[in-house]
Design an enzyme around this catalytic site. Sequence first.
Site, PDB file in Angstrom:
ATOM      1  CG  ASP A  57      28.737  38.930  10.537  1.00 38.15           C
ATOM      2  OD1 ASP A  57      29.356  39.764   9.777  1.00 38.15           O
ATOM      3  OD2 ASP A  57      28.727  39.357  11.849  1.00 38.15           O
ATOM      4  CG  HIS A 160      34.428  31.918  15.680  1.00 35.94           C
ATOM      5  ND1 HIS A 160      33.897  32.792  14.645  1.00 35.94           N
ATOM      6  CD2 HIS A 160      33.444  31.689  16.560  1.00 35.94           C
ATOM      7  CE1 HIS A 160      32.397  32.678  15.000  1.00 35.94           C
ATOM      8  NE2 HIS A 160      32.201  31.960  15.924  1.00 35.94           N
ATOM      9  CB  ALA A 250      33.111  41.784   9.250  1.00 37.57           C
ATOM     10  CB  CYS A 256      35.596  33.453   8.639  1.00 31.74           C
ATOM     11  SG  CYS A 256      36.713  33.411  10.079  1.00 31.74           S
ATOM     12  CB  ALA A 516      64.856  41.612  63.023  1.00 33.83           C
ATOM     13  CB  SER A 626      56.593  41.045  60.925  1.00 35.13           C
ATOM     14  OG  SER A 626      57.363  40.130  60.151  1.00 35.13           O
ATOM     15  CG  LEU A 628      59.173  36.225  56.629  1.00 31.30           C
ATOM     16  CD1 LEU A 628      59.203  35.818  55.319  1.00 31.30           C
ATOM     17  CD2 LEU A 628      60.689  36.183  57.031  1.00 31.30           C
ATOM     18  CG  ASP A 647      52.576  46.656  57.332  1.00 28.43           C
ATOM     19  OD1 ASP A 647      53.171  45.606  57.768  1.00 28.43           O
ATOM     20  OD2 ASP A 647      53.041  47.602  56.480  1.00 28.43           O
TER      21      ASP A 647
END
Length: 684
Positions: A57, A160, A250, A256, A516, A626, A628, A647
């Site tokens: 590299d 990079h 690479a 680069c 409700a 519930s 909420l 639940d």
Amino acid sequence: MCAPVHYGVEYVINPWMAGNVHRVMHENAVKQWDGLRNRLEELVDVELVEPAPGLPDMVFTANGGLVIEKKAVVSRFLYRERQEERKHFKKWFERAGFEVSELAVDVPFEGEGDALLDRERGLLWVGYGMRTDLDVHPALAEALDIRVVSLRLADERFYHLDTCLCPLQGGYLVYYPRAFDADSIIQIEQIVPADKRIAIGDDDATAFACNIVNVGENVILNKVSPELHERLTQAGFHVIETPLDEFMKAGGAAKCLVLQLTNHAPANGGAATSVREGLVTLEGHLLHAGLLEKAVDVAVENGGTFQVTHFDLGKQQSSLSRADMRVVAPSETRLNNIVSQLLALGAKRVAAEEKDATLEPAPVDGVAPEDFYASTIYPTEVRVGGKWLKVRNQRMDGVLVVEPGGKPAVRCSLFRNLRKGDQVVTGSEGLRTLRKLRKPAPNGEHEFSFMGGGASSERRVDLVVERIAWEMRRWREQKGKIVVVGGPVVIHTGGGEHLASLVRNGYVQALLGGNAIAVHDIEQALLGTSLGVDLVRGAPVDHGHRHHLAAINTIRRCGGIRQAVEQGVLTRGVFYECVKAGVPFALAGSIRDDGPLPDTQMNLIQAQDDYTRLVRGADMILMLGSMLHSIGVGNMTPSGVRLACIDINPAVVTKLADRGSLESVGVVTDVGLFLSLLSQRLGL
Ligand code: NAD
């Protein structure tokens, strides 16, 4: 540049390399590299560094260091595979007469790959998050006497900075927005005006169109789309394409392969960085309670980085560990965000760093200062005048206000209750959260925490119900406070009679819900149905759909639930028992409410206040079907209160019961069944 004599893909340290090991066509690579070099030599002088065997590299010289004027800051590679390159680049810089500087910090820095000079603005764009460490940023600012802007890389293909951003002559900036996190994009947009920003799309980005060598008006790169070509041409650039696909295997292309040696120091010099750091200590069962991991995740996920500066490992299961952690973040705000989350995990500021909390006045009624500290459910203390004060009315998602007057006190307040000038705690200094960082005894936790559904769960539900019943009995004996939050499903599933008997027998000290649950409870009491379904026969009755409306109408005529009981109209059910036993209830309105009942509070601010009042001082809260109302209650309940959430949906249970395993229990089951088991266990 460095000739590709030893170039090849021989290991995998980025996603481009995956699948390309030993797949480079060497001759082709040499041809492409020569192509780039020839193009460059028409414009500039090219110097070469001697390639070294075993370092494939090294062709990517941009990663070897960063040069400004005569100063060369040599890289420190993250991956072992590239670390040997450092000495070759260093030697080259020295021989070429550069002043080689080493950064004060011993963490990765990958040169111009992650640090790009913006000549027009006299600043250095520096990346972090993949290779270069955030800790490098202040060190670079210092070493090069320059302003550093920190950008966080968020897509590992663009590992990079030079793969996804390039400052060009004339103040233009080519970049690929999706490679960055949201804060970095905001930074870019604040610094570079819209007409100078050239944001590119996926196709150009993956063809390395940001990986540009810019010489005057020339931009040299691998390949561009016709649109980007046009955009660059319009901006006055001459686009030179030169194929580099062998190097893309690479993960690199034009930029680069080139390190710029003629960067001039900006005229407007002066070291500047927004990077900030803080020190915290964590103590407890760091390993087997997973706390260290959580702390580290908080730092990294919020755009910071960390260093464990000291670690004492508790050697036995019962012994405690201690870690000192240095947290580094790209800005004061982000540091505060990370540190406040660490405080919520139970971390403390290192004693030497302990300071009073910073206070800022609320700018107008109902509005907190910008950098407000957001409260959590955990008991919190605030340092004021050198003393730690316990916060009153602790709840989640509020702000902390220091009360004026001789003896200071701190309370948790909601935005809407702030008054202009109220002293609000900001930042993350002078704050600590009292949390036990211990793992509970193994059987304790598992038996009383999350109970999953599934075939084998019946016995386990039974066990957990037994525990809840035991707990409720204990609270009743101690004259404690049990609050029930319920949805209409309590009634639909036939749980109404059981809940009514809990109320009658002194197991409920307050009842919270919406329109409700009351409507269906009353419908059942008056007409024997719930939403028109006969609960005894389980079948819908004729014209049943209007039953709940008729129930509402009856109560409206009476003037309210209490009045209906007093007038002898309502003679049974959950709410009847509440009225009879003097158990307070609060019904919070919602957009889908029919009627509503006169008792339903349609002013939501008032409804929240009513809930808060009834929740205060609770020892235990039962949340029954519930989402909420249960979530609403969860946010206003400080830690330490026993929560039991029942639940049918595991996601709801997990969300609600996830507040530290000791105090909450989640049961995934039908709420009617649960209530019937519970009343059995309580012998009702
Ligand atoms: P929600 O969605 O907030 O919660 C219902 C919860 O019950 C869900 O989490 C669901 O998973 C769970 N659930 C469903 N079946 C279950 C079962 N058999 N056992 C256990 N859990 C079960 O809805 P909500 O609380 O019913 O209502 C939201 C709001 O709408 C409330 O304010 C309510 O008063 C209002 N509402 C009004 C009317 C009306 O006025 N006629 C009717 C319905 C709802």
